[in-house]
Design an enzyme around this catalytic site. Structure first.
Site, short mmCIF file in Angstrom:
data_model
loop_
_atom_site.label_atom_id
_atom_site.label_comp_id
_atom_site.label_asym_id
_atom_site.label_seq_id
_atom_site.Cartn_x
_atom_site.Cartn_y
_atom_site.Cartn_z
N CYS A 47 73.19 9.87 -69.63
CA CYS A 47 72.56 8.89 -70.52
C CYS A 47 71.05 8.91 -70.26
O CYS A 47 70.59 9.26 -69.17
CB CYS A 47 73.12 7.50 -70.22
SG CYS A 47 72.33 6.14 -71.11
N SER A 49 69.14 6.57 -69.68
CA SER A 49 68.75 5.66 -68.60
C SER A 49 68.72 6.37 -67.24
O SER A 49 67.94 6.01 -66.37
CB SER A 49 69.71 4.46 -68.53
OG SER A 49 69.64 3.70 -69.72
N HIS A 53 65.18 6.57 -64.94
CA HIS A 53 65.01 6.30 -63.50
C HIS A 53 64.39 7.49 -62.79
O HIS A 53 63.54 7.34 -61.92
CB HIS A 53 66.37 5.96 -62.88
CG HIS A 53 66.29 5.54 -61.45
ND1 HIS A 53 65.80 4.31 -61.05
CD2 HIS A 53 66.61 6.18 -60.29
CE1 HIS A 53 65.85 4.21 -59.74
NE2 HIS A 53 66.34 5.34 -59.24
N HIS A 69 76.19 6.53 -64.93
CA HIS A 69 76.79 5.21 -65.16
C HIS A 69 77.67 5.18 -66.41
O HIS A 69 78.12 4.12 -66.82
CB HIS A 69 75.69 4.15 -65.26
CG HIS A 69 74.73 4.37 -66.39
ND1 HIS A 69 73.77 5.35 -66.36
CD2 HIS A 69 74.61 3.76 -67.59
CE1 HIS A 69 73.09 5.33 -67.49
NE2 HIS A 69 73.58 4.38 -68.25
N CYS A 176 78.49 3.11 -71.70
CA CYS A 176 77.13 2.61 -71.90
C CYS A 176 76.67 2.79 -73.34
O CYS A 176 76.65 1.86 -74.13
CB CYS A 176 76.15 3.28 -70.94
SG CYS A 176 74.43 2.74 -71.16
#
Length: 378
Positions: A47, A49, A53, A69, A176
């Site tokens: 993803c 995200s 990070h 995740h 997600c």
């Protein structure tokens, strides 16, 4: 040979430092503690995200970590106090927990959870505790899940049991992105039949938002992206039109306002860039338009003129599509099994854990929608 109560050694992709390739390492995964579940990850997906990070946020205290995740797996063992799960259950871990007991979980007004806020630090984007070690060092568990690992340990409030008939290598992506985009349209914007919508950004989240707008009955769905190659894919999920901001010599919000006689009824920003958030807001009709921020970022501030809101627009934020996670994910899996929800169409690549850096590269270069990483057979 049973592994219950034992430390498990397994493969995982460790991000030792920001802005560097992840490294396949042997890690140790401790047994689950009170209210925790240890999961054998069958499939996970990359993803944006995770990339955020690693390449954008890059908080030094957020490393080393195991990213990931969006995943699905099978319960290997449970810790004391866990009654909802047992070994062999098919499950999906979720980054936003649902304890079902706090005032937020009991309120129909939000999908937030007080317990979830205490278990995952919004500074390091990881669990306050970790069951991972590697080479004698503690390794953080990203978003409380860390699914780029053959095994992980998750608090029971952040695990949802799913139909045993669900193919884990497909439904993993419901952990997600799909729920985030789809729910943004259906649960948060509350798109109405006959309305006009604009969706900014056509990654998995944006395409899921397009699908949500369609299922909610929108008549006109304008997909917006700077990559024209995404136009045809957007139509698969329900877009009626496509606009590339680079094809115009005026701001995209002006283009949309002119296209729609004053602005769209609903806009959804699925990019995670503050300048796009403002454009999405200003593309809405002044009197009643609703704009939802879906894309994740915590790096820059966003600024708008008060008049953008004073006339009647509504600006809303959205996390995980407004779904109460444990309940919502199970519902979405059920909808998929009943052929009421497209999922397979989001998966463009399949790889193994050893190819994780290639999968990250595909996402970084916008060459995929979702790449599914298979870690073990079901």
């Amino acid at each position: 040979m049973s592994t219950i109560g034992e430390v498990i050694k397994c493969k995982a992709a460790v991000a030792w430092e920001p802005n560097k390739p992840v490294v396949i390492e042997e890690i140790e995964v401790a047994p689950p503690q009170e209210n925790e579940v240890r999961i054998k990850i069958v499939a996970t997906s990359v993803c944006h995200s995770d990339l955020y990070h690693l390449f954008e946020y890059m908080h030094p205290e957020g490393f080393p970590t195991v990213l990931g995740h969006e995943a699905a797996g099978i319960v290997e063992s449970v810790g004391p106090g866990v009654t909802e799960f047992q070994p062999g259950d098919k499950v999906i871990p979720v980054f936003l927990g649902q304890c079902r007991e706090c005032r937020f979980c009991k309120s129909p007004k939000t999908n937030q959870c007080e317990l979830a806020w205490t278990r995952v630090s919004d500074v390091i984007l990881a669990s306050v505790e970790s069951r991972f070690t590697c080479k004698g060092k503690k390794v953080l568990q990203f978003m409380g899940t860390s699914t780029f690992s053959e095994y992980t340990v998750v608090h029971q409030s952040a695990v949802t049991k799913i139909d045993p008939a669900a193919p884990l290598e497909k439904v993993c992506i419901l952990g997600c992105g799909l729920c985030t985009g789809y729910g943004a349209a259906v649960n948060v914007a509350k798109v109405e039949p006959g309305s006009t919508c604009a969706v900014f950004g056509l990654g998995a989240v944006g395409l899921a938002a397009v699908m949500g707008c369609k299922d909610a009955g929108a008549t006109r769905i304008i997909a917006v992206d700077i990559n024209s190659e995404k136009a045809e894919k957007a139509k698969v999920f329900g877009a009626t039109e496509f606009v590339n901001p680079k094809d115009h010599n005026k701001p995209i919000n002006q283009v949309l306002v002119e296209m729609t006689n004053g602005g769209v009824d609903y806009s959804l920003e699925c990019v995670g860039k503050v300048e796009v958030m403002r454009s999405a807001l200003e593309s809405c009709i002044k009197a009643w338009g609703i704009s939802v921020i879906v894309g994740w970022t915590d790096v820059y501030n966003v600024t708008v003129k008060p008049l953008s809101l004073l006339c009647g627009r509504t600006w809303k934020g959205c996390m995980f599509g407004g779904f109460k996670s444990k309940d919502g994910v199970a519902q979405m899996v059920k909808a998929y099994l009943e052929k009421k929800l497209m999922v397979d169409e989001f998966i463009t690549h399949n790889m193994t854990l050893d190819q994780i850096n290639d999968a990250i590269g595909l996402m970084k270069d916008c060459k995929c929608i979702r790449t599914v990483i298979t870690l073990s057979p079901q």
